[in-house]
Design a protein around this motif. Structure first.
Motif, PDB file in Angstrom:
ATOM      1  N   LEU A 482       0.942  -1.017   0.030  1.00 18.64           N
ATOM      2  CA  LEU A 482       0.118  -0.215  -0.008  1.00 18.64           C
ATOM      3  C   LEU A 482       1.247   1.053   0.242  1.00 18.64           C
ATOM      4  CD1 LEU A 482      -2.437  -0.708   2.289  1.00 18.64           C
ATOM      5  CD2 LEU A 482      -3.065  -1.462  -0.292  1.00 18.64           C
ATOM      6  N   LEU A 483       2.265   0.772   0.772  1.00 13.75           N
ATOM      7  CA  LEU A 483       3.100   2.464   0.374  1.00 13.75           C
ATOM      8  C   LEU A 483       3.895   2.957  -0.670  1.00 13.75           C
ATOM      9  CD1 LEU A 483       4.734   2.777   4.049  1.00 13.75           C
ATOM     10  CD2 LEU A 483       2.809   3.542   3.311  1.00 13.75           C
ATOM     11  N   LYS A 484       4.110   1.064  -1.236  1.00 11.91           N
ATOM     12  CA  LYS A 484       4.539   1.273  -2.564  1.00 11.91           C
ATOM     13  C   LYS A 484       3.157   2.601  -3.798  1.00 11.91           C
ATOM     14  CE  LYS A 484       7.757  -2.328  -2.876  1.00 11.91           C
ATOM     15  NZ  LYS A 484       8.376  -3.650  -3.912  1.00 11.91           N
ATOM     16  N   LEU A 485       2.367   1.896  -3.725  1.00 11.12           N
ATOM     17  CA  LEU A 485       0.869   1.953  -4.085  1.00 11.12           C
ATOM     18  C   LEU A 485       0.802   3.721  -3.965  1.00 11.12           C
ATOM     19  CD1 LEU A 485      -2.267   2.253  -6.198  1.00 11.12           C
ATOM     20  CD2 LEU A 485      -3.301   1.240  -3.558  1.00 11.12           C
ATOM     21  N   ALA A 486       0.583   4.173  -2.372  1.00  9.59           N
ATOM     22  CA  ALA A 486       0.837   5.653  -2.515  1.00  9.59           C
ATOM     23  C   ALA A 486       1.768   6.912  -3.312  1.00  9.59           C
ATOM     24  CB  ALA A 486       0.469   5.804  -0.713  1.00  9.59           C
ATOM     25  N   GLU A 487       3.048   5.645  -3.085  1.00  8.71           N
ATOM     26  CA  GLU A 487       4.455   6.560  -3.843  1.00  8.71           C
ATOM     27  C   GLU A 487       3.876   6.601  -5.611  1.00  8.71           C
ATOM     28  OE1 GLU A 487       7.112   4.573  -2.983  1.00  8.71           O
ATOM     29  OE2 GLU A 487       7.204   5.351  -0.343  1.00  8.71           O
ATOM     30  N   GLN A 488       3.144   6.097  -5.849  1.00  4.93           N
ATOM     31  CA  GLN A 488       2.757   6.215  -7.718  1.00  4.93           C
ATOM     32  C   GLN A 488       2.352   7.674  -7.765  1.00  4.93           C
ATOM     33  OE1 GLN A 488       3.204   3.033  -9.511  1.00  4.93           O
ATOM     34  NE2 GLN A 488       4.336   2.610  -7.478  1.00  4.93           N
ATOM     35  N   PRO A 489       3.331   7.778  -9.274  1.00  6.10           N
ATOM     36  CA  PRO A 489       2.197   8.900 -10.261  1.00  6.10           C
ATOM     37  C   PRO A 489       0.980   9.023 -10.124  1.00  6.10           C
ATOM     38  CG  PRO A 489       3.712   7.896 -11.545  1.00  6.10           C
ATOM     39  CD  PRO A 489       3.448   6.893 -10.390  1.00  6.10           C
ATOM     40  N   ARG A 490       0.364   9.711 -10.117  1.00  5.39           N
ATOM     41  CA  ARG A 490      -1.535  10.455 -10.169  1.00  5.39           C
ATOM     42  C   ARG A 490      -1.117  11.364 -12.316  1.00  5.39           C
ATOM     43  NH1 ARG A 490       0.002   8.737  -5.527  1.00  5.39           N
ATOM     44  NH2 ARG A 490      -1.828   9.902  -4.200  1.00  5.39           N
ATOM     45  N   PRO A 491      -1.318  10.513 -12.944  1.00  5.47           N
ATOM     46  CA  PRO A 491      -1.054  11.084 -14.524  1.00  5.47           C
ATOM     47  C   PRO A 491      -2.595  11.605 -14.808  1.00  5.47           C
ATOM     48  CG  PRO A 491      -2.040   8.908 -14.818  1.00  5.47           C
ATOM     49  CD  PRO A 491      -1.079   8.954 -13.352  1.00  5.47           C
ATOM     50  N   PRO A 492      -2.800  12.682 -15.166  1.00  2.00           N
ATOM     51  CA  PRO A 492      -3.991  13.714 -15.789  1.00  2.00           C
ATOM     52  C   PRO A 492      -5.253  12.097 -16.036  1.00  2.00           C
ATOM     53  CG  PRO A 492      -2.079  14.524 -16.654  1.00  2.00           C
ATOM     54  CD  PRO A 492      -1.381  12.784 -16.341  1.00  2.00           C
ATOM     55  N   GLY A 493      -6.342  12.929 -15.931  1.00  2.00           N
ATOM     56  CA  GLY A 493      -7.038  12.230 -15.506  1.00  2.00           C
ATOM     57  C   GLY A 493      -7.528  11.846 -15.058  1.00  2.00           C
ATOM     58  N   GLU A 495      -8.046  11.551 -11.451  1.00  2.00           N
ATOM     59  CA  GLU A 495      -7.869  12.679 -10.615  1.00  2.00           C
ATOM     60  C   GLU A 495      -9.008  12.241  -9.204  1.00  2.00           C
ATOM     61  OE1 GLU A 495      -5.878  15.331 -13.350  1.00  2.00           O
ATOM     62  OE2 GLU A 495      -7.403  14.112 -13.459  1.00  2.00           O
ATOM     63  N   GLU A 496     -10.347  11.354  -9.638  1.00  2.00           N
ATOM     64  CA  GLU A 496     -11.017  11.597  -9.471  1.00  2.00           C
ATOM     65  C   GLU A 496     -11.123   9.715  -8.618  1.00  2.00           C
ATOM     66  OE1 GLU A 496     -15.088  11.560 -11.542  1.00  2.00           O
ATOM     67  OE2 GLU A 496     -15.201  13.028 -11.964  1.00  2.00           O
ATOM     68  N   VAL A 497     -10.165   8.960  -9.252  1.00  2.00           N
ATOM     69  CA  VAL A 497      -9.770   7.590  -8.518  1.00  2.00           C
ATOM     70  C   VAL A 497      -9.127   7.673  -7.692  1.00  2.00           C
ATOM     71  CG1 VAL A 497      -9.310   5.562  -9.059  1.00  2.00           C
ATOM     72  CG2 VAL A 497     -10.764   6.573 -11.071  1.00  2.00           C
ATOM     73  N   TRP A 498      -8.368   8.653  -8.341  1.00  2.00           N
ATOM     74  CA  TRP A 498      -7.012   9.453  -6.762  1.00  2.00           C
ATOM     75  C   TRP A 498      -7.658   9.349  -5.550  1.00  2.00           C
ATOM     76  CZ3 TRP A 498      -2.965   6.483  -5.729  1.00  2.00           C
ATOM     77  CH2 TRP A 498      -2.165   5.476  -6.627  1.00  2.00           C
ATOM     78  N   ALA A 499      -8.003  10.616  -5.977  1.00  2.00           N
ATOM     79  CA  ALA A 499      -9.286  11.259  -4.523  1.00  2.00           C
ATOM     80  C   ALA A 499      -9.508   9.895  -3.490  1.00  2.00           C
ATOM     81  CB  ALA A 499     -10.277  11.538  -5.102  1.00  2.00           C
ATOM     82  N   LEU A 500     -10.329   8.897  -4.399  1.00  2.00           N
ATOM     83  CA  LEU A 500     -11.030   7.949  -3.905  1.00  2.00           C
ATOM     84  C   LEU A 500      -9.628   6.761  -3.144  1.00  2.00           C
ATOM     85  CD1 LEU A 500     -14.072   6.518  -5.906  1.00  2.00           C
ATOM     86  CD2 LEU A 500     -13.632   8.212  -4.028  1.00  2.00           C
ATOM     87  N   LEU A 501      -9.056   6.871  -3.626  1.00  2.00           N
ATOM     88  CA  LEU A 501      -7.660   5.566  -3.398  1.00  2.00           C
ATOM     89  C   LEU A 501      -7.070   6.227  -2.145  1.00  2.00           C
ATOM     90  CD1 LEU A 501      -6.191   4.584  -6.495  1.00  2.00           C
ATOM     91  CD2 LEU A 501      -7.409   2.755  -4.509  1.00  2.00           C
TER      92      LEU A 501
END
Length: 519
Positions: A482-493, A495-501
């Protein structure tokens, strides 16, 4: 922790007797009192714990306990300091009147710069293990007070993993199963605590009889009327006292204020503290005092008190069905108060009835003898469709006594759970009966403690900094992923999914600054 009615509490300090600012809420002069109390041996480090001197006997006693200056903090250091604290506390306090064992409070000490701040999970494991051993060795009850959600959720998880027979051995299999079931109801949002007078007894609250005795001290009752007064039902005694206050003090307000003074305590017992940590959107009480709402505030679960705060703000509320010391005129005590209840507070009764229909009520410290309660249950059963009322369980009663006749009366309506250790109390002398009652009261606290452990639905320890040593192997692997997931880049488009994550990751304890200290 400073609002808990206990016998003694651990005051973290060091050989220089430095006291953190937040502990001064116990007494603004605590720094000076502590400095004057510390002996040469304590300052030299050869004595690890000493009670403060010249402390108010009615207040919980602070015990100075040394945190190492050199930052060395291992399981041995935890064990030595905790045992020194328990020895000092038991030597400086007398046996409690309302509990079978002394109640000693321990903060998550050493985590604000005392050496344990970088490995909180390991410290918490050690704290739980040592406290369990010391409680058995010295015949005391130790309550660990945690202000951080990650620490609280990890502690409850570790205790659940250990199992009921290890952490709550006195309850037995049947009560273990009941506590787990009620905890599941609380996690789903369907449990509503209903608090009676017994919840406040351990804090020193008066019984109904004691309250009437206290009120009598404020008025003059003719000697010739004493015998007739004592033959009256308690509701009628309250009515007579109310009239005497009006006659002798000039207003009913004086009566309400006298009631408020008698029951307005400043420190809550263990039962309100344990109930405050159980998740529930609502709670109901017949008590006038403010102990439960104070406990909820300290548990970081503040409640809107009804009906004095209408409209309610937020989702967590406490309905004070019989009034509050904050509004003495609202207190229900006399027969006239009870008879006029329906016309004056119909909306409040309706709220209780709705929850009896839609939720599972947990009755604590409640003797099932309240006429108003019987009336509410009767109305609810009449409201149910024919054929459903008989099998509709409206709640669970935690009783200090084995009450087979009450179980018969409430069969099919309420599940009555009697706490162990009360059997044979009817054949004991007065002092032994009080002891049996105190033991049963403690078992009720143990039951609430277990219920709370299984009601906890927070996992913020998983990604919280410095808690990794508290995880098992599988959880540690999940944490790393999960910490690796948190460090992943957030590509454009995305944003909504990353907000939930990110919301989920935050709920699991992830934070950008990755820092935490005990407040």
């Amino acid at each position: 922790m400073l609002n808990l009615k206990c016998d003694a509490w651990l005051l973290p300090t060091d050989s220089t007797v430095r006291i953190e600012q937040h502990w001064l809420r116990a007494n603004p002069d605590l720094q000076g009192i502590a400095a004057a109390s510390a002996s040469k041996d304590f300052r030299a480090g050869t004595v690890l714990a000493e009670p403060v001197a010249a402390w108010e006997p009615a207040d919980p006693l602070p015990v100075l306990t040394a945190v190492p200056l050199d930052g060395i903090w291992d399981s041995t250091a935890v064990a030595r300091r905790l045992e020194a604290f328990v020895r000092a506390a038991t030597g400086a306090t007398s046996s409690p009147a309302l509990r079978p064992y002394r109640l000693l409070a321990v903060p998550f000490f050493g985590t604000a710069g005392g050496g344990a701040g970088n490995h909180l999970g390991a410290m918490l494991r050690g704290l739980l293990d040592v406290c369990a051993n010391l409680a058995t060795k010295f015949a005391v009850d130790l309550v660990i007070v945690l202000r951080d959600k990650a620490a609280f959720s990890l502690a409850q998880k570790l205790r659940r993993d250990a199992g009921g027979s290890e952490c709550w051995p006195s309850l037995g299999d049947e009560l273990h199963a009941k506590a787990q079931g009620l905890g599941k109801l609380a996690r789903s949002g369907h449990l509503v605590p209903f608090l009676g007078a017994g919840v406040s007894v351990s804090a020193g609250a008066p019984s109904w009889r004691d309250l009437l005795t206290a009120l009598r001290a404020g008025v003059q009752l003719d000697e010739g009327a004493v015998a007739a007064f004592e033959k009256l039902a308690v509701l009628d005694q309250a009515g007579v006292l109310e009239q005497l206050y009006i006659d002798q003090h000039g207003s009913r307000a004086a009566f309400g204020e006298a009631v408020a003074r008698a029951v307005d305590l400043q420190k809550y017992g263990l039962a309100p503290a344990l109930l405050a940590a159980v998740p529930s959107s609502g709670a109901i009480t017949l008590n006038y005092d403010r102990l439960f709402e104070l406990a909820c505030h300290d548990a970081q679960r503040p409640r809107t008190v009804l009906p004095e705060n209408i409209p309610a703000v937020g989702n967590s509320w406490l309905l004070k069905l019989h009034g509050s010391v904050s509004q003495p005129a609202s207190i229900v005590l006399t027969r006239d108060d009870y008879l006029g209840y329906n016309s004056n507070r119909e909306a409040l009764s309706a709220l209780v009835k709705a929850h009896l229909l839609t939720h599972h009520l947990l009755f604590v410290g409640f003797g099932l003898a309240d006429d108003h309660f019987h009336e509410i249950v009767h109305d609810v059963r009449r409201a149910l469709p024919e054929g459903l009322s008989e099998g509709h369980h409206m709640g669970t009663v935690l009783s200090l006594f084995h009450e087979p006749l009450q179980s018969m009366v409430w069969k099919g309506k309420l599940d009555i759970l009697s706490m162990p250790a009360e059997s044979g109390a009817g054949h004991l002398n007065v002092d032994q009966s009080k002891l049996a009652l105190a033991i049963s009261g403690r078992e009720l606290e143990v039951f609430l403690d277990m219920l709370g452990a299984y009601a906890t639905d927070n996992h913020s320890y998983l990604l919280a900094p410095a808690y990794d040593a508290g995880l098992n192997h599988t959880e540690a692997q999940l944490r790393a992923q999960l910490l690796k997931l948190a460090e992943q880049p957030r590509p454009p488009g995305t944003e909504e999914v990353w907000a939930l994550l990110d919301q989920t990751l935050d709920g699991l304890g992830h934070s950008a600054n990755n820092e935490w200290r005990e407040s």
